[in-house]
Design an enzyme around this catalytic site. Structure first.
Site, short mmCIF file in Angstrom:
data_model
loop_
_atom_site.label_atom_id
_atom_site.label_comp_id
_atom_site.label_asym_id
_atom_site.label_seq_id
_atom_site.Cartn_x
_atom_site.Cartn_y
_atom_site.Cartn_z
N SER A 150 0.84 -1.19 0.00
CA SER A 150 0.00 0.00 0.00
C SER A 150 0.88 1.24 0.00
CB SER A 150 -0.91 0.02 1.23
OG SER A 150 -1.65 1.23 1.27
N HIS A 151 0.34 2.32 -0.49
CA HIS A 151 1.06 3.59 -0.44
C HIS A 151 1.21 4.07 1.01
CE1 HIS A 151 0.51 3.60 -4.74
NE2 HIS A 151 1.32 4.64 -4.81
#
Length: 144
Positions: free
Chosen positions: A8-9
């Site tokens: 995930s970012h």
């Protein structure tokens, strides 16, 4: 055993998704990875590669031991990677190329796909393809 990587970012989002999936995962290795490495939003290929290697049974804070040290090395059946947004796919692709582990990216919603993958990975006959297939089946889950 097939391992799972959640990309995930946001580091916190990756950790939360991995925590939810771990409830269904038994002994499956689930490695969260996210953020730009400086506390910000983003993804980094080297960090994703490290997570792939850890999920494949490589060293992860002492969990697996090195055969040269006389310990057992966990045999991996591959790694399925779940990603949140477009550039995470690009960086995960780079990480897959850099890693020696067999790894594939699932085209799946990250949370639902991670949960499906975790359940599928508990099957003793699970393969990287069967786990990816179940992760991708999460695209068809209706919430209402």
């Amino acid at each position: 055993m097939v391992g799972i990587v959640v990309v995930s970012h946001s580091e916190r989002a990756a950790e939360g998704i991995a925590e939810v999936a771990a409830e269904m995962a038994g002994d499956t290795r689930i490695e969260p990875v996210g953020g730009d490495g400086k506390g910000g939003i983003g993804t980094v290929p080297d960090a994703i590669e490290d997570a792939i290697d850890a999920a494949a049974g490589g060293t992860d804070e002492g969990d697996a031991t090195d055969a040269e040290d006389g310990g057992d090395v966990t045999e991996s059946d591959g790694v399925v990677i779940l990603v949140d947004l477009g550039s995470a796919v690009m960086n995960a692709d780079v990480a897959v190329e850099l890693s020696d582990a067999e790894a594939v990216i699932a085209d799946a919603p990250v949370l639902e796909g991670a949960v499906n993958a975790a359940v599928a990975a508990t099957d003793p006959s699970a393969t990287v393809e069967s786990v990816r297939e179940q992760a991708e089946a999460a695209r068809d889950i209706e919430k209402l």
